[in-house]
Design a protein around this motif. Sequence first.
Motif, PDB file in Angstrom:
ATOM      1  N   PHE A  87      35.519  17.813   4.728  1.00 13.83           N
ATOM      2  CA  PHE A  87      35.607  16.422   4.288  1.00 13.83           C
ATOM      3  C   PHE A  87      35.962  15.519   5.470  1.00 13.83           C
ATOM      4  N   MET A  88      36.818  16.036   6.337  1.00 11.53           N
ATOM      5  CA  MET A  88      37.219  15.281   7.528  1.00 11.53           C
ATOM      6  C   MET A  88      36.008  14.988   8.415  1.00 11.53           C
ATOM      7  N   ILE A  89      35.139  15.994   8.598  1.00  8.94           N
ATOM      8  CA  ILE A  89      33.941  15.793   9.426  1.00  8.94           C
ATOM      9  C   ILE A  89      33.046  14.713   8.813  1.00  8.94           C
ATOM     10  N   LEU A  90      32.887  14.751   7.488  1.00  7.27           N
ATOM     11  CA  LEU A  90      32.061  13.733   6.819  1.00  7.27           C
ATOM     12  C   LEU A  90      32.659  12.340   7.020  1.00  7.27           C
ATOM     13  N   LEU A  91      33.995  12.241   6.886  1.00  6.86           N
ATOM     14  CA  LEU A  91      34.652  10.943   7.076  1.00  6.86           C
ATOM     15  C   LEU A  91      34.489  10.450   8.519  1.00  6.86           C
ATOM     16  N   LEU A  92      34.492  11.394   9.464  1.00  7.27           N
ATOM     17  CA  LEU A  92      34.301  11.035  10.868  1.00  7.27           C
ATOM     18  C   LEU A  92      32.931  10.371  11.062  1.00  7.27           C
ATOM     19  N   PHE A  93      31.899  10.955  10.425  1.00 10.51           N
ATOM     20  CA  PHE A  93      30.559  10.373  10.538  1.00 10.51           C
ATOM     21  C   PHE A  93      30.480   9.010   9.848  1.00 10.51           C
ATOM     22  N   CYS A  94      31.247   8.831   8.760  1.00 14.37           N
ATOM     23  CA  CYS A  94      31.321   7.507   8.111  1.00 14.37           C
ATOM     24  C   CYS A  94      31.890   6.484   9.087  1.00 14.37           C
ATOM     25  N   ALA A  95      32.958   6.881   9.783  1.00 16.92           N
ATOM     26  CA  ALA A  95      33.627   5.966  10.712  1.00 16.92           C
ATOM     27  C   ALA A  95      32.713   5.623  11.887  1.00 16.92           C
TER      28      ALA A  95
ATOM     29  N   THR B 255      22.182  -0.664  -2.141  1.00 12.77           N
ATOM     30  CA  THR B 255      22.947  -1.907  -2.241  1.00 12.77           C
ATOM     31  C   THR B 255      23.304  -2.526  -0.892  1.00 12.77           C
ATOM     32  N   ALA B 256      23.820  -1.689   0.027  1.00 16.50           N
ATOM     33  CA  ALA B 256      24.285  -2.222   1.311  1.00 16.50           C
ATOM     34  C   ALA B 256      23.170  -2.922   2.088  1.00 16.50           C
ATOM     35  N   ILE B 257      21.967  -2.338   2.110  1.00 10.66           N
ATOM     36  CA  ILE B 257      20.859  -2.984   2.820  1.00 10.66           C
ATOM     37  C   ILE B 257      20.362  -4.184   2.011  1.00 10.66           C
ATOM     38  N   GLY B 258      20.239  -3.989   0.693  1.00 16.53           N
ATOM     39  CA  GLY B 258      19.716  -5.033  -0.184  1.00 16.53           C
ATOM     40  C   GLY B 258      20.509  -6.324  -0.111  1.00 16.53           C
ATOM     41  N   MET B 259      21.845  -6.198  -0.066  1.00 15.83           N
ATOM     42  CA  MET B 259      22.692  -7.387   0.009  1.00 15.83           C
ATOM     43  C   MET B 259      22.433  -8.165   1.299  1.00 15.83           C
ATOM     44  N   ASP B 260      22.305  -7.433   2.408  1.00 19.34           N
ATOM     45  CA  ASP B 260      22.016  -8.064   3.701  1.00 19.34           C
ATOM     46  C   ASP B 260      20.686  -8.789   3.689  1.00 19.34           C
ATOM     47  N   VAL B 261      19.651  -8.095   3.160  1.00 19.57           N
ATOM     48  CA  VAL B 261      18.304  -8.683   3.119  1.00 19.57           C
ATOM     49  C   VAL B 261      18.335  -9.969   2.303  1.00 19.57           C
TER      50      VAL B 261
ATOM     51  N   PRO C  52      23.109  -0.231   6.868  1.00 19.27           N
ATOM     52  CA  PRO C  52      24.496   0.023   6.461  1.00 19.27           C
ATOM     53  C   PRO C  52      25.092   1.232   7.175  1.00 19.27           C
ATOM     54  N   ALA C  53      26.432   1.257   7.214  1.00 18.37           N
ATOM     55  CA  ALA C  53      27.159   2.330   7.895  1.00 18.37           C
ATOM     56  C   ALA C  53      26.758   3.703   7.371  1.00 18.37           C
ATOM     57  N   SER C  54      26.544   3.807   6.041  1.00 18.32           N
ATOM     58  CA  SER C  54      26.239   5.110   5.451  1.00 18.32           C
ATOM     59  C   SER C  54      24.917   5.672   5.970  1.00 18.32           C
ATOM     60  N   VAL C  55      23.935   4.780   6.212  1.00 20.73           N
ATOM     61  CA  VAL C  55      22.632   5.242   6.697  1.00 20.73           C
ATOM     62  C   VAL C  55      22.724   5.692   8.161  1.00 20.73           C
ATOM     63  N   TYR C  56      23.504   4.953   8.974  1.00 20.13           N
ATOM     64  CA  TYR C  56      23.756   5.405  10.350  1.00 20.13           C
ATOM     65  C   TYR C  56      24.416   6.779  10.328  1.00 20.13           C
ATOM     66  N   GLY C  57      25.420   6.930   9.469  1.00 22.88           N
ATOM     67  CA  GLY C  57      26.153   8.192   9.371  1.00 22.88           C
ATOM     68  C   GLY C  57      25.245   9.337   8.966  1.00 22.88           C
TER      69      GLY C  57
ATOM     70  N   LEU D 156      28.799   1.886  14.611  1.00 22.84           N
ATOM     71  CA  LEU D 156      27.428   1.533  14.991  1.00 22.84           C
ATOM     72  C   LEU D 156      26.981   0.243  14.317  1.00 22.84           C
ATOM     73  N   LYS D 157      27.413   0.068  13.050  1.00 23.09           N
ATOM     74  CA  LYS D 157      27.058  -1.136  12.313  1.00 23.09           C
ATOM     75  C   LYS D 157      27.643  -2.372  12.985  1.00 23.09           C
ATOM     76  N   GLU D 158      28.875  -2.225  13.526  1.00 22.59           N
ATOM     77  CA  GLU D 158      29.517  -3.321  14.242  1.00 22.59           C
ATOM     78  C   GLU D 158      28.783  -3.641  15.546  1.00 22.59           C
ATOM     79  N   LEU D 159      28.349  -2.571  16.243  1.00 19.13           N
ATOM     80  CA  LEU D 159      27.784  -2.736  17.578  1.00 19.13           C
ATOM     81  C   LEU D 159      26.319  -3.169  17.576  1.00 19.13           C
ATOM     82  N   LEU D 160      25.541  -2.650  16.615  1.00 22.42           N
ATOM     83  CA  LEU D 160      24.102  -2.917  16.622  1.00 22.42           C
ATOM     84  C   LEU D 160      23.751  -4.058  15.673  1.00 22.42           C
ATOM     85  N   PRO D 161      22.868  -4.968  16.095  1.00 19.42           N
ATOM     86  CA  PRO D 161      22.563  -6.138  15.269  1.00 19.42           C
ATOM     87  C   PRO D 161      21.458  -5.879  14.225  1.00 19.42           C
TER      88      PRO D 161
END
Lengths: 119, 230
Positions: free
Chosen positions: A7-15, B134-140, A29-34, A20-25
């Motif tokens: 679970f810790m490893i999964l949370l690490l990928f969430c973080a 949801t997360a992408i949809g809200m942004d779009v 969403p964060a979950s898709v990057y993770g 990445l969401k903060e850095l890339l324009p």
Amino acid sequence: MKFLKQFMILLLFCAIGELLKELLPLPVPASVYGLLLLLLCLWKGIVKIEQVKQAALFLIEIMPVMFIPAGVALTQSWDSLQPILLPAVVIIVVTTILVMAVTGMVSQKMMTGETKEHE
Amino acid sequence: MNDFWTNTVFFGALISLLAYEVGLLARKKLKLALFNPLLIAVLCVMAANRVLGVDYEHYNRGGQYLSYLMTPATVALAVPLYEQLHLLKKNWKAVLGGISAGVLAGAGGIWALSKLFGLQHEQYVTFLPKSITTAIGMDVSAQLGGVVAITTATIIITGILGNVIAEGVFYVFKIHEPVARGLALGNSAHAIGTAKAMELGPVEGAMSSLAIVVAGVMTVVAASVFAHAL
């Protein structure tokens, strides 16, 4: 303990996804990057499948439950939805069936087409 | 005593799990697609909140811990996807073809119906991202000038609807390939559809997870093009 570490490893990928969401324009969403990053790490052997599998499958199994609060939140948006209720209902019902049927039929058709080519 | 049950921070999560058990039981006893555990759970919680006089904010004090798991669960979708990677390599043309056809059909359908109902541009772009997560949809929606609250509501309703009607749609349109079923669920009903795909089988689940990612990216592009059409 094994479960907790997974679970810790999964949370690490969430973080990392959040970072990445903060850095890339990009509107990703964060979950898709993770998800993509974990897939890459599994593929490259940086993370072994046994290191995350049990916790991952447990989370996936209980996934429907996680959408209950979002569903209940619909009572909150009722006021804004009400004035356009009829078009909203028609658009949701028609296009959901449309997208599902078109995606399924086109991919099925292209798959059987490919198998036939090999025969 | 009644106050205690509704005041505890555990109420929201407890009532949600209880309602989901009711949903599972209903599906087991009454083998009908309409008795979808998620749909029943949502309706039960809404009813319970109303009867007990609990407002959404209070319910969500406990409920938020369930929503919190959504991001790790989405990340976890990498596991079934990795295990079915050979299927993606073998069928990548069908995967891309099916998803892009679905994304275009969705955007085209929303455009045609919006025109039919004489909707304003703001309402039209609110509906455009309805099939993606949801997360992408809200942004779009926000970027195109839509009403984010309504977009979120439509995305959730779409997901639950897709979850409920999937087996009927597959039957009517003769969609029997597990790969095609998974792609169809993920493309039309995002993560909530994927929850259904996971129940159907590991191939369906993996393809549905894949469709969330690919459809999300494609919709970002398609929606910004289609937004100019009305």
